[in-house]
Write a protein that holds these residues in place. Sequence first.
Motif, PDB file in Angstrom:
ATOM      1  N   ALA A 148       0.850  -1.194   0.000  1.00 51.27           N
ATOM      2  CA  ALA A 148       0.000   0.000   0.000  1.00 51.27           C
ATOM      3  C   ALA A 148       0.880   1.235   0.000  1.00 51.27           C
ATOM      4  O   ALA A 148       2.041   1.185   0.420  1.00 51.27           O
ATOM      5  CB  ALA A 148      -0.923   0.009   1.209  1.00 51.27           C
ATOM      6  N   ARG A 149       0.331   2.346  -0.470  1.00 53.13           N
ATOM      7  CA  ARG A 149       1.090   3.596  -0.452  1.00 53.13           C
ATOM      8  C   ARG A 149       1.433   3.977   0.980  1.00 53.13           C
ATOM      9  O   ARG A 149       2.507   4.505   1.265  1.00 53.13           O
ATOM     10  CB  ARG A 149       0.292   4.712  -1.126  1.00 53.13           C
ATOM     11  CG  ARG A 149       0.013   4.441  -2.596  1.00 53.13           C
ATOM     12  CD  ARG A 149      -0.582   5.638  -3.305  1.00 53.13           C
ATOM     13  NE  ARG A 149      -1.080   5.280  -4.616  1.00 53.13           N
ATOM     14  CZ  ARG A 149      -0.304   5.114  -5.697  1.00 53.13           C
ATOM     15  NH1 ARG A 149       0.995   5.278  -5.603  1.00 53.13           N
ATOM     16  NH2 ARG A 149      -0.861   4.781  -6.858  1.00 53.13           N
ATOM     17  N   ARG A 150       0.513   3.685   1.882  1.00 48.75           N
ATOM     18  CA  ARG A 150       0.757   3.883   3.313  1.00 48.75           C
ATOM     19  C   ARG A 150       0.597   2.531   3.999  1.00 48.75           C
ATOM     20  O   ARG A 150      -0.522   2.114   4.301  1.00 48.75           O
ATOM     21  CB  ARG A 150      -0.209   4.910   3.893  1.00 48.75           C
ATOM     22  CG  ARG A 150       0.022   6.333   3.383  1.00 48.75           C
ATOM     23  CD  ARG A 150      -0.986   7.301   3.989  1.00 48.75           C
ATOM     24  NE  ARG A 150      -2.329   7.013   3.522  1.00 48.75           N
ATOM     25  CZ  ARG A 150      -3.438   7.413   4.168  1.00 48.75           C
ATOM     26  NH1 ARG A 150      -3.340   8.058   5.317  1.00 48.75           N
ATOM     27  NH2 ARG A 150      -4.628   7.131   3.668  1.00 48.75           N
ATOM     28  N   ASP A 171       4.026  -3.821   3.365  1.00 51.29           N
ATOM     29  CA  ASP A 171       5.190  -3.067   2.930  1.00 51.29           C
ATOM     30  C   ASP A 171       4.700  -1.990   1.976  1.00 51.29           C
ATOM     31  O   ASP A 171       3.556  -2.014   1.506  1.00 51.29           O
ATOM     32  CB  ASP A 171       6.191  -3.990   2.232  1.00 51.29           C
ATOM     33  CG  ASP A 171       7.611  -3.416   2.213  1.00 51.29           C
ATOM     34  OD1 ASP A 171       7.771  -2.216   2.536  1.00 51.29           O
ATOM     35  OD2 ASP A 171       8.536  -4.161   1.858  1.00 51.29           O
ATOM     36  N   ALA A 172       5.575  -1.048   1.669  1.00 52.94           N
ATOM     37  CA  ALA A 172       5.268  -0.020   0.678  1.00 52.94           C
ATOM     38  C   ALA A 172       5.394  -0.611  -0.722  1.00 52.94           C
ATOM     39  O   ALA A 172       6.002  -1.663  -0.920  1.00 52.94           O
ATOM     40  CB  ALA A 172       6.213   1.169   0.845  1.00 52.94           C
ATOM     41  N   PHE A 173       4.843   0.067  -1.706  1.00 48.88           N
ATOM     42  CA  PHE A 173       4.911  -0.417  -3.075  1.00 48.88           C
ATOM     43  C   PHE A 173       6.359  -0.579  -3.545  1.00 48.88           C
ATOM     44  O   PHE A 173       6.661  -1.482  -4.331  1.00 48.88           O
ATOM     45  CB  PHE A 173       4.179   0.531  -4.025  1.00 48.88           C
ATOM     46  CG  PHE A 173       2.689   0.396  -3.981  1.00 48.88           C
ATOM     47  CD1 PHE A 173       2.077  -0.809  -4.253  1.00 48.88           C
ATOM     48  CD2 PHE A 173       1.886   1.480  -3.676  1.00 48.88           C
ATOM     49  CE1 PHE A 173       0.698  -0.945  -4.227  1.00 48.88           C
ATOM     50  CE2 PHE A 173       0.503   1.369  -3.645  1.00 48.88           C
ATOM     51  CZ  PHE A 173      -0.094   0.147  -3.914  1.00 48.88           C
ATOM     52  N   ASP A 174       7.249   0.300  -3.074  1.00 48.53           N
ATOM     53  CA  ASP A 174       8.616   0.280  -3.578  1.00 48.53           C
ATOM     54  C   ASP A 174       9.548  -0.588  -2.746  1.00 48.53           C
ATOM     55  O   ASP A 174      10.766  -0.531  -2.894  1.00 48.53           O
ATOM     56  CB  ASP A 174       9.178   1.703  -3.684  1.00 48.53           C
ATOM     57  CG  ASP A 174       9.151   2.445  -2.334  1.00 48.53           C
ATOM     58  OD1 ASP A 174       8.709   1.849  -1.329  1.00 48.53           O
ATOM     59  OD2 ASP A 174       9.571   3.610  -2.304  1.00 48.53           O
ATOM     60  N   LEU A 193       1.267   2.877 -11.100  1.00 55.68           N
ATOM     61  CA  LEU A 193       2.505   2.813 -10.341  1.00 55.68           C
ATOM     62  C   LEU A 193       3.652   3.154 -11.276  1.00 55.68           C
ATOM     63  O   LEU A 193       3.553   2.979 -12.493  1.00 55.68           O
ATOM     64  CB  LEU A 193       2.700   1.409  -9.756  1.00 55.68           C
ATOM     65  CG  LEU A 193       1.592   0.900  -8.827  1.00 55.68           C
ATOM     66  CD1 LEU A 193       1.861  -0.550  -8.433  1.00 55.68           C
ATOM     67  CD2 LEU A 193       1.481   1.774  -7.588  1.00 55.68           C
ATOM     68  N   ASP A 194       4.767   3.625 -10.719  1.00 55.63           N
ATOM     69  CA  ASP A 194       5.886   3.976 -11.581  1.00 55.63           C
ATOM     70  C   ASP A 194       6.480   2.716 -12.212  1.00 55.63           C
ATOM     71  O   ASP A 194       6.330   1.598 -11.711  1.00 55.63           O
ATOM     72  CB  ASP A 194       6.945   4.752 -10.800  1.00 55.63           C
ATOM     73  CG  ASP A 194       7.607   3.907  -9.721  1.00 55.63           C
ATOM     74  OD1 ASP A 194       8.530   3.154 -10.040  1.00 55.63           O
ATOM     75  OD2 ASP A 194       7.163   3.992  -8.557  1.00 55.63           O
ATOM     76  N   ASP A 195       7.167   2.904 -13.326  1.00 50.70           N
ATOM     77  CA  ASP A 195       7.650   1.785 -14.124  1.00 50.70           C
ATOM     78  C   ASP A 195       8.577   0.874 -13.338  1.00 50.70           C
ATOM     79  O   ASP A 195       8.507  -0.354 -13.464  1.00 50.70           O
ATOM     80  CB  ASP A 195       8.370   2.304 -15.371  1.00 50.70           C
ATOM     81  CG  ASP A 195       7.434   2.995 -16.348  1.00 50.70           C
ATOM     82  OD1 ASP A 195       6.205   2.801 -16.221  1.00 50.70           O
ATOM     83  OD2 ASP A 195       7.924   3.718 -17.237  1.00 50.70           O
ATOM     84  N   ALA A 196       9.448   1.453 -12.528  1.00 53.17           N
ATOM     85  CA  ALA A 196      10.411   0.650 -11.773  1.00 53.17           C
ATOM     86  C   ALA A 196       9.697  -0.244 -10.762  1.00 53.17           C
ATOM     87  O   ALA A 196      10.060  -1.415 -10.585  1.00 53.17           O
ATOM     88  CB  ALA A 196      11.423   1.552 -11.065  1.00 53.17           C
ATOM     89  N   THR A 222      -0.814  -3.920 -18.599  1.00 56.14           N
ATOM     90  CA  THR A 222      -0.023  -3.672 -19.802  1.00 56.14           C
ATOM     91  C   THR A 222       1.462  -3.871 -19.533  1.00 56.14           C
ATOM     92  O   THR A 222       2.202  -4.372 -20.387  1.00 56.14           O
ATOM     93  CB  THR A 222      -0.274  -2.245 -20.311  1.00 56.14           C
ATOM     94  OG1 THR A 222      -1.659  -2.109 -20.659  1.00 56.14           O
ATOM     95  CG2 THR A 222       0.574  -1.920 -21.525  1.00 56.14           C
ATOM     96  N   ALA A 223       1.904  -3.490 -18.335  1.00 53.67           N
ATOM     97  CA  ALA A 223       3.327  -3.553 -18.010  1.00 53.67           C
ATOM     98  C   ALA A 223       3.723  -4.828 -17.270  1.00 53.67           C
ATOM     99  O   ALA A 223       4.895  -4.999 -16.937  1.00 53.67           O
ATOM    100  CB  ALA A 223       3.698  -2.327 -17.165  1.00 53.67           C
ATOM    101  N   TRP A 224       2.790  -5.734 -17.024  1.00 52.49           N
ATOM    102  CA  TRP A 224       3.067  -6.907 -16.186  1.00 52.49           C
ATOM    103  C   TRP A 224       3.913  -7.933 -16.928  1.00 52.49           C
ATOM    104  O   TRP A 224       3.624  -8.287 -18.065  1.00 52.49           O
ATOM    105  CB  TRP A 224       1.765  -7.551 -15.738  1.00 52.49           C
ATOM    106  CG  TRP A 224       1.936  -8.483 -14.572  1.00 52.49           C
ATOM    107  CD1 TRP A 224       1.915  -9.848 -14.580  1.00 52.49           C
ATOM    108  CD2 TRP A 224       2.150  -8.093 -13.215  1.00 52.49           C
ATOM    109  NE1 TRP A 224       2.104 -10.329 -13.310  1.00 52.49           N
ATOM    110  CE2 TRP A 224       2.252  -9.273 -12.446  1.00 52.49           C
ATOM    111  CE3 TRP A 224       2.258  -6.856 -12.571  1.00 52.49           C
ATOM    112  CZ2 TRP A 224       2.467  -9.259 -11.080  1.00 52.49           C
ATOM    113  CZ3 TRP A 224       2.460  -6.834 -11.204  1.00 52.49           C
ATOM    114  CH2 TRP A 224       2.564  -8.019 -10.469  1.00 52.49           C
ATOM    115  N   THR A 225       4.955  -8.443 -16.270  1.00 50.47           N
ATOM    116  CA  THR A 225       5.859  -9.400 -16.899  1.00 50.47           C
ATOM    117  C   THR A 225       5.921 -10.731 -16.162  1.00 50.47           C
ATOM    118  O   THR A 225       6.577 -11.665 -16.623  1.00 50.47           O
ATOM    119  CB  THR A 225       7.286  -8.822 -16.967  1.00 50.47           C
ATOM    120  OG1 THR A 225       7.742  -8.510 -15.633  1.00 50.47           O
ATOM    121  CG2 THR A 225       7.329  -7.568 -17.823  1.00 50.47           C
TER     122      THR A 225
END
Length: 270
Positions: A148-150, A171-174, A193-196, A222-225
């Motif tokens: 989550a963002r928070r 945990d946070a997204f990053d 969410l950001d690309d990284a 679209t960005a899922w790998t």
Amino acid sequence: MTPRHLAVWGDPIAHSKSPRLHAAAYGVLGLDWEYSSRQVDESVFDDALASLDDSWLGLSLTMPLKERAHRAAATRDTHAELTGAVNTLLLTDPVQGFNTDVGGIIDALGEQSLGDVDRVRVLGAGATAASAVVACVELGARSIEVRARRPERAASLIALGERLGVEVTSDAFDGGADRVDLTVATLPSGSALDDATVARLGERGGALFDVAYAPWPSALATAWTGGQAISGEGMLLWQAVRQIRIFRHGDQTIALPGEDGVVAAMRAVL
């Protein structure tokens, strides 16, 4: 005979496919029920509910009304009690509340041969995330990580995991990303969410089940790998089937008459 009225309430609501789904089902079932949509926010929900007359049979609730509907229900099914969220009100006396999102997720994942999971990651920490946690536990998950963002917002989901006997962490997204079998995204439609972050989560994220369905593919899909990306349309379909079972039988586990034909008609209008 006075027609029975039903509706989906939420804010926003114009995008909802529920009226089409319910109308298709009622046609096959031969039910003279009228199902509409209405924009209702939290500030007017109680007054709107109190204004309904005896011709009203039930309501479907979407964001942001699921917690408010939970408080309005006099009785609640097990999934509603666990999640604190009601997406279906049966307007009997007293009013009954149900959560069909949990079953909708289970049914949709089963259709995609994803009904056996061990390690799961859930993106988001709202009402739908709680339904995802319960659904994944019922599918056999032994550990669930919430992003989550928070991360502090996930406290209620960690407590839910304790009630269910399954470890839930946050945990946070990053944050770092361990490998999981399945990622369930419960973020509002249009969230990005950001690309990284997407690359890190996707690389070790397994299959993606994204509850978002409009537009599809979502930015995340679209960005899922990590594996196949699955639309939330299946959840939308099956939670609606379960709602109609409630409106017809008062029980979401009792199949509708000729249910295969009902489901086919509903799927055709998605």
